[in-house]
Write a protein that holds these residues in place. Structure first.
Motif, short mmCIF file in Angstrom:
data_model
loop_
_atom_site.label_atom_id
_atom_site.label_comp_id
_atom_site.label_asym_id
_atom_site.label_seq_id
_atom_site.Cartn_x
_atom_site.Cartn_y
_atom_site.Cartn_z
N GLY A 157 0.82 -1.20 0.00
CA GLY A 157 0.00 0.00 0.00
C GLY A 157 0.85 1.25 0.00
O GLY A 157 0.57 2.22 -0.73
N ALA A 158 1.90 1.24 0.82
CA ALA A 158 2.81 2.39 0.87
C ALA A 158 3.56 2.54 -0.46
O ALA A 158 3.82 3.67 -0.91
N ILE A 159 3.92 1.42 -1.08
CA ILE A 159 4.60 1.47 -2.38
C ILE A 159 3.73 2.17 -3.41
O ILE A 159 4.19 3.03 -4.18
N MET A 160 2.45 1.80 -3.45
CA MET A 160 1.54 2.40 -4.42
C MET A 160 1.39 3.90 -4.19
O MET A 160 1.20 4.68 -5.13
N ALA A 161 1.50 4.34 -2.95
CA ALA A 161 1.42 5.77 -2.65
C ALA A 161 2.57 6.52 -3.33
O ALA A 161 2.37 7.59 -3.91
N VAL A 162 3.77 5.94 -3.27
CA VAL A 162 4.93 6.57 -3.91
C VAL A 162 4.77 6.58 -5.43
O VAL A 162 5.09 7.57 -6.10
N VAL A 163 4.28 5.47 -5.98
CA VAL A 163 4.07 5.40 -7.43
C VAL A 163 3.10 6.48 -7.88
O VAL A 163 3.31 7.15 -8.90
N VAL A 164 2.04 6.69 -7.11
CA VAL A 164 1.05 7.73 -7.45
C VAL A 164 1.67 9.12 -7.34
O VAL A 164 1.51 9.96 -8.25
N LEU A 165 2.39 9.39 -6.26
CA LEU A 165 2.95 10.72 -6.03
C LEU A 165 4.07 11.06 -7.01
O LEU A 165 4.25 12.22 -7.38
N GLU A 189 14.05 12.16 -1.73
CA GLU A 189 13.23 11.86 -2.91
C GLU A 189 13.69 10.56 -3.57
O GLU A 189 12.87 9.72 -3.96
N TYR A 190 15.00 10.38 -3.68
CA TYR A 190 15.51 9.14 -4.27
C TYR A 190 15.20 7.96 -3.35
O TYR A 190 14.94 6.85 -3.82
N SER A 191 15.21 8.21 -2.04
CA SER A 191 14.86 7.16 -1.08
C SER A 191 13.44 6.65 -1.33
O SER A 191 13.19 5.44 -1.29
N PHE A 192 12.51 7.57 -1.61
CA PHE A 192 11.13 7.17 -1.89
C PHE A 192 11.07 6.30 -3.14
O PHE A 192 10.44 5.24 -3.15
N ILE A 193 11.70 6.77 -4.21
CA ILE A 193 11.62 6.08 -5.49
C ILE A 193 12.36 4.73 -5.44
O ILE A 193 11.85 3.72 -5.92
N ALA A 194 13.53 4.73 -4.82
CA ALA A 194 14.32 3.49 -4.73
C ALA A 194 13.65 2.46 -3.83
O ALA A 194 13.97 1.26 -3.91
N MET A 235 -3.64 -2.71 3.35
CA MET A 235 -3.02 -2.04 2.21
C MET A 235 -3.66 -0.68 1.90
O MET A 235 -2.98 0.28 1.58
N ILE A 236 -4.99 -0.60 2.02
CA ILE A 236 -5.67 0.68 1.78
C ILE A 236 -5.29 1.70 2.84
O ILE A 236 -5.00 2.86 2.54
N GLY A 237 -5.27 1.27 4.08
CA GLY A 237 -4.87 2.18 5.16
C GLY A 237 -3.44 2.66 5.00
O GLY A 237 -3.13 3.85 5.21
N ALA A 238 -2.54 1.76 4.61
CA ALA A 238 -1.14 2.13 4.40
C ALA A 238 -1.00 3.09 3.23
O ALA A 238 -0.19 4.03 3.27
N PHE A 239 -1.78 2.88 2.18
CA PHE A 239 -1.75 3.75 0.99
C PHE A 239 -2.12 5.18 1.35
O PHE A 239 -1.40 6.14 1.03
N VAL A 240 -3.25 5.35 2.02
CA VAL A 240 -3.74 6.69 2.36
C VAL A 240 -2.79 7.41 3.32
O VAL A 240 -2.41 8.57 3.11
N SER A 241 -2.38 6.72 4.38
CA SER A 241 -1.52 7.36 5.38
C SER A 241 -0.13 7.64 4.82
O SER A 241 0.51 8.63 5.20
N ALA A 242 0.37 6.81 3.89
CA ALA A 242 1.69 7.05 3.30
C ALA A 242 1.68 8.29 2.43
O ALA A 242 2.66 9.05 2.40
N ILE A 243 0.61 8.51 1.69
CA ILE A 243 0.51 9.72 0.87
C ILE A 243 0.61 10.97 1.74
O ILE A 243 1.36 11.92 1.44
N LEU A 244 -0.11 10.97 2.85
CA LEU A 244 -0.08 12.11 3.76
C LEU A 244 1.32 12.30 4.36
O LEU A 244 1.82 13.41 4.46
N ALA A 245 1.95 11.18 4.75
CA ALA A 245 3.27 11.25 5.40
C ALA A 245 4.34 11.75 4.44
O ALA A 245 5.17 12.58 4.80
N VAL A 246 4.34 11.26 3.20
CA VAL A 246 5.35 11.67 2.22
C VAL A 246 5.23 13.16 1.91
O VAL A 246 6.22 13.89 1.87
N LYS A 247 4.01 13.63 1.70
CA LYS A 247 3.80 15.05 1.41
C LYS A 247 4.29 15.92 2.56
O LYS A 247 4.95 16.94 2.36
#
Length: 266
Positions: free
Chosen positions: A52-60, A185-190, A222-234
């Motif tokens: 879920g967190a991975i998908m957040a990075v892919v989206v962002l 930023e590279y840490s997120f992508i890698a 996975m859904i919870g991780a996706f949503v919270s990861a988007i908020l955390a990365v931003k």
């Protein structure tokens, strides 16, 4: 506690901590211990919800990932070269992870090893920030194969639960000449290829532990991780322009005694 509520709590912990230099695996092990959700099934769940967190990075960072498929002119971090840099970064942790996977799962997924890693990682972060070197890698397009491979070896520190993959890669990037925000930023992508490899391997190896009845449990995670990861990365990206890694190191040091008294000694 209801299983779905446990999944939701752990997913929020995962999403909020995965890309911060505080260790998501460490926080998940501690949260799981407090919720009495432990054992091989719990350890695999805590790895798999990283999808879920991975998908957040892919989206962002979709433009960057799309650029790996369709190269952009005058953009070094794209196409075959960008993919090659990510392979170099992922390779060391993949090799050592495969070699040490059983040992890590058996002996290092516990509160005491997390406690030690929290402290060691915090000290390393403070030392890296005090080093105060002037960066010469000011964008992802300035990354070289040498830097990418070097970051990959630093990323191996994240095999120690509690150290933090994000902290390891950001510190590695900074020590190798990358600007702090670019290292992050590279840490997120890698994280995407190495986490896909880790979650896929772990899930295939432990698939027999789960049944179709566990699907809602994984879906909530996975859904919870996706949503919270988007908020955390931003939030983290906006913070890095104003703060160093030191506040995160202090948080880790303040967390350590609570971990010791309320989890390790429990």
């Amino acid at each position: 506690m209801d299983n779905l509520l446990v999944a939701l709590v752990l997913s929020i912990v995962e999403g909020l901590t995965e890309f911060l230099p505080v260790s998501s695996s460490g926080h998940l092990i501690l949260a799981g211990d407090l919720l009495n959700f432990t054992g091989p099934k719990a350890a695999t769940f805590e790895v798999v919800i990283q999808l879920g967190a991975i998908m957040a990075v892919v989206v962002l960072y979709w433009p960057r990932f799309f650029g790996l498929i369709k190269p952009k002119p005058y953009t070094p971090f794209s196409g075959a070269r960008g993919i090659w840099l990510l392979i170099l970064t992922s390779l060391p942790a993949c090799v050592f992870g495969l070699l040490l996977h059983s040992y890590i799962k058996e002996y290092m997924f516990n509160p005491l090893t997390v406690l030690i890693a929290l402290i060691v990682g915090a000290i390393c972060m403070i030392l890296v920030e005090k080093r105060g070197s002037r960066p010469d890698c000011l964008s992802l397009d300035d990354l070289t194969p040498k830097i990418a491979l070097g970051i990959g070896f630093f990323q191996c520190l994240a095999l120690w639960p509690g150290f933090s993959r994000s902290a390891a890669t950001i510190m590695g990037g900074m020590l190798l000449g990358a600007k702090r925000s670019i290292a992050a930023e590279y840490s997120f992508i890698a994280a995407v290829p190495i986490m896909l490899a880790a979650t896929g391997y772990d899930l295939l190896k432990n698939l027999s532990l789960f049944t179709m009845a566990d699907l809602p449990f994984f879906a909530v995670g996975m859904i919870g991780a996706f949503v919270s990861a988007i908020l955390a990365v931003k939030a983290f990206v906006s913070l890095l322009g104003r703060v160093t890694l030191v506040p995160f190191a202090i948080y880790r040091l303040l967390l350590a005694p609570f971990v010791y008294y309320f989890v390790v000694l429990r």
